[in-house]
Design a protein around this motif. Structure first.
Motif, mmCIF file in Angstrom:
data_model
loop_
_atom_site.group_PDB
_atom_site.id
_atom_site.type_symbol
_atom_site.label_atom_id
_atom_site.label_comp_id
_atom_site.label_asym_id
_atom_site.label_seq_id
_atom_site.Cartn_x
_atom_site.Cartn_y
_atom_site.Cartn_z
ATOM 1 N N ALA A 42 0.775 -0.782 -0.247
ATOM 2 C CA ALA A 42 0.227 -0.480 0.236
ATOM 3 C C ALA A 42 0.972 1.007 0.078
ATOM 4 O O ALA A 42 0.382 2.262 -0.177
ATOM 5 C CB ALA A 42 -1.335 -0.132 1.042
ATOM 6 N N SER A 43 1.946 0.932 0.804
ATOM 7 C CA SER A 43 2.856 2.416 0.470
ATOM 8 C C SER A 43 2.769 3.500 -1.139
ATOM 9 O O SER A 43 2.814 4.673 -0.263
ATOM 10 C CB SER A 43 3.879 2.132 1.176
ATOM 11 N N PRO A 44 3.155 2.594 -1.344
ATOM 12 C CA PRO A 44 3.406 3.506 -3.206
ATOM 13 C C PRO A 44 1.438 4.146 -3.170
ATOM 14 O O PRO A 44 2.181 5.223 -3.739
ATOM 15 C CB PRO A 44 3.914 2.340 -3.910
ATOM 16 N N ALA A 45 1.041 3.563 -3.258
ATOM 17 C CA ALA A 45 -0.092 4.123 -3.593
ATOM 18 C C ALA A 45 -0.924 5.242 -2.499
ATOM 19 O O ALA A 45 -1.161 6.442 -2.798
ATOM 20 C CB ALA A 45 -0.851 2.915 -3.512
ATOM 21 N N LEU A 46 -0.371 4.945 -1.384
ATOM 22 C CA LEU A 46 -0.561 6.115 0.136
ATOM 23 C C LEU A 46 -0.095 7.344 -1.027
ATOM 24 O O LEU A 46 -0.786 8.051 -0.169
ATOM 25 C CB LEU A 46 -0.742 5.887 1.048
ATOM 26 N N LEU A 47 1.055 7.058 -1.134
ATOM 27 C CA LEU A 47 2.466 8.498 -1.125
ATOM 28 C C LEU A 47 1.741 9.005 -2.374
ATOM 29 O O LEU A 47 1.719 10.285 -2.707
ATOM 30 C CB LEU A 47 4.142 7.899 -1.630
ATOM 31 N N GLU A 48 1.463 8.406 -3.393
ATOM 32 C CA GLU A 48 0.408 9.015 -4.395
ATOM 33 C C GLU A 48 -0.480 9.566 -3.918
ATOM 34 O O GLU A 48 -1.208 10.419 -4.757
ATOM 35 C CB GLU A 48 0.517 8.282 -5.989
ATOM 36 N N ASP B 141 -4.528 8.327 5.222
ATOM 37 C CA ASP B 141 -4.555 6.988 6.389
ATOM 38 C C ASP B 141 -5.049 5.172 6.590
ATOM 39 O O ASP B 141 -5.757 5.223 4.969
ATOM 40 C CB ASP B 141 -5.080 7.549 7.845
ATOM 41 N N LEU B 142 -4.613 4.880 6.213
ATOM 42 C CA LEU B 142 -4.737 3.316 6.352
ATOM 43 C C LEU B 142 -5.016 2.559 7.923
ATOM 44 O O LEU B 142 -4.042 2.586 8.821
ATOM 45 C CB LEU B 142 -3.769 2.343 5.864
ATOM 46 N N SER B 143 -6.477 2.448 7.927
ATOM 47 C CA SER B 143 -6.584 1.926 9.273
ATOM 48 C C SER B 143 -6.748 0.427 9.009
ATOM 49 O O SER B 143 -7.188 -0.140 8.004
ATOM 50 C CB SER B 143 -8.013 2.310 9.424
ATOM 51 N N ILE B 144 -6.807 -0.326 9.765
ATOM 52 C CA ILE B 144 -6.588 -2.082 9.596
ATOM 53 C C ILE B 144 -7.931 -2.088 11.155
ATOM 54 O O ILE B 144 -8.256 -2.228 11.952
ATOM 55 C CB ILE B 144 -5.691 -2.683 10.528
ATOM 56 N N PHE B 145 -8.755 -3.247 9.734
ATOM 57 C CA PHE B 145 -9.395 -3.952 10.145
ATOM 58 C C PHE B 145 -9.077 -4.739 11.643
ATOM 59 O O PHE B 145 -9.294 -6.050 11.370
ATOM 60 C CB PHE B 145 -11.007 -4.176 9.903
ATOM 61 N N ASP B 146 -9.793 -4.529 13.629
ATOM 62 C CA ASP B 146 -10.232 -5.523 14.052
ATOM 63 C C ASP B 146 -11.334 -5.253 14.774
ATOM 64 O O ASP B 146 -11.147 -4.816 16.304
ATOM 65 C CB ASP B 146 -8.779 -4.915 15.476
ATOM 66 N N ALA C 11 -1.101 3.673 8.708
ATOM 67 C CA ALA C 11 -0.082 4.218 8.227
ATOM 68 C C ALA C 11 -0.417 5.664 8.367
ATOM 69 O O ALA C 11 -1.607 5.804 7.572
ATOM 70 C CB ALA C 11 -0.098 3.410 6.581
ATOM 71 N N ARG C 12 -0.222 6.410 8.698
ATOM 72 C CA ARG C 12 -0.234 8.116 8.551
ATOM 73 C C ARG C 12 0.502 9.470 7.967
ATOM 74 O O ARG C 12 1.821 9.433 8.341
ATOM 75 C CB ARG C 12 -1.143 8.824 9.925
ATOM 76 N N THR D 178 -2.772 11.930 14.844
ATOM 77 C CA THR D 178 -1.758 11.765 14.171
ATOM 78 C C THR D 178 -0.246 9.725 14.416
ATOM 79 O O THR D 178 0.206 9.698 13.681
ATOM 80 C CB THR D 178 -0.240 13.253 14.171
ATOM 81 N N LEU D 179 -0.741 9.566 15.400
ATOM 82 C CA LEU D 179 -0.138 8.281 15.602
ATOM 83 C C LEU D 179 -0.621 7.440 15.117
ATOM 84 O O LEU D 179 -1.399 6.987 15.314
ATOM 85 C CB LEU D 179 0.353 8.878 17.152
ATOM 86 N N VAL D 180 0.987 6.425 14.505
ATOM 87 C CA VAL D 180 0.559 4.877 14.332
ATOM 88 C C VAL D 180 -0.167 4.563 15.522
ATOM 89 O O VAL D 180 0.439 4.249 16.210
ATOM 90 C CB VAL D 180 1.262 4.346 13.676
ATOM 91 N N GLY D 181 -0.661 3.768 15.738
ATOM 92 C CA GLY D 181 -1.224 2.626 16.837
ATOM 93 C C GLY D 181 -2.482 3.482 16.783
ATOM 94 O O GLY D 181 -3.520 2.731 17.972
ATOM 95 N N ASN D 182 -2.684 4.245 16.946
ATOM 96 C CA ASN D 182 -4.434 4.979 17.228
ATOM 97 C C ASN D 182 -5.357 4.438 17.094
ATOM 98 O O ASN D 182 -5.223 3.990 15.656
ATOM 99 C CB ASN D 182 -4.219 6.231 16.841
ATOM 100 N N THR D 183 -6.586 4.530 17.536
ATOM 101 C CA THR D 183 -7.822 3.701 16.991
ATOM 102 C C THR D 183 -8.990 4.659 17.652
ATOM 103 O O THR D 183 -8.910 5.366 18.014
ATOM 104 C CB THR D 183 -8.239 2.401 18.207
#
Length: 263
Positions: A100-106, A116-121, A129-130, A141-146
């Motif tokens: 996902a990283s290249p797509a998110l950067l673009e 952002d990219l968030s994972i379903f849990d 990713a933020r 702004t923190l990775v890991g925030n829910t």
């Protein structure tokens, strides 16, 4: 609050491979979820339902391994740098994030808003990713925030790809504490948003978790077709009308998701 040691013992009593002492150590680390200050030994024992003497031994071990540290005033404990080592390894070794990283950067270069990219849990969406815009608060702004699944664009987008019985179970068990005056807590109203997301291929949320914010998300399916994560873009209502935001952002989010699936 974290699960109690007795709960773990009851759940895993018939599992010969389950290591109770390791589980208690992970419970101690999980005790720091959502807290806003250092924790004392008594705090840790209370939050994990283990004895103070057991908490003391576990904390001592975790300090020696670099996962916890004593505060400067000696009154409490905080996670230490070794936790970031684990976070880094999770992020760099996660196949989805690598793809996902290249797509998110673009996408971020294209929209110039927060991506952002968030994972379903289950009941939560976990930011993995933020890519920030110019208006953010520190903790946001923190990775890991829910954030709760039930009231977010990413959560609605994910639930749009789930069977109705799973959606019903998620909504039934959700802690629907509103985050803003506009947070939807009526299951029928949330189902309406999920239905719109199924129809449109994306979800649009207005001031659901932050006043003044509009967010649009699309779900990322796994190899089996089930949703595993979501990409979302957030903007300010001082700069965007919701439908203008939808028209501008929805096509590029869909393109980003397509590119991830093709990799």
């Amino acid at each position: 609050m974290t699960s109690s040691g007795s709960d773990f013992a009851a759940e895993r009593a018939d599992d010969p491979l389950f290591v109770q002492s390791l589980a208690r150590g992970m419970q101690v680390m999980s005790a720091f979820q959502g807290v806003e200050r250092p924790l004392s030994l008594s705090d840790i024992a209370a939050r994990t339902s283990i004895t103070r003497s057991a908490a003391q031994r576990i904390v001592h071990t975790l300090r020696k391994m670099g996962y916890l540290r004593l505060t400067e005033d000696g009154r409490g404990f905080l996670p230490d740098l070794a936790v970031l080592d684990l976070t880094y390894d999770y992020l760099r070794l996660n196949p989805l994030l690598r793809r996902a990283s290249p797509a998110l950067l673009e996408l971020r270069r294209n929209v110039r808003e927060r991506v952002d990219l968030s994972i379903f849990d289950g009941q939560r969406m976990v930011y993995a990713a933020r890519m920030q815009s110019k208006r953010e608060m520190f903790f946001a702004t923190l990775v890991g925030n829910t954030v709760p699944t039930f009231c977010t664009s990413g959560g609605w987008a994910v639930m749009a790809h789930l069977p109705d019985d799973e959606v019903d179970a998620l909504l039934r068990d959700a802690d629907m504490t509103p985050l803003t005056p506009r947070t939807l807590t009526d299951p029928a109203a949330i189902r309406d948003q999920i239905a719109l997301a199924r129809e449109n291929g994306h979800a649009l949320a207005v001031e659901q978790i932050l006043m003044g914010e509009v967010a649009l998300a699309g779900a990322i399916p796994g190899s089996d077709g089930r949703p595993v994560a979501a990409i979302h873009v957030a903007g300010s209502l001082s700069e965007w009308q919701p439908e203008d935001f939808r028209r501008r952002i929805a096509p590029v989010v869909a393109e980003a998701i397509r590119s991830i699936r093709l990799l």
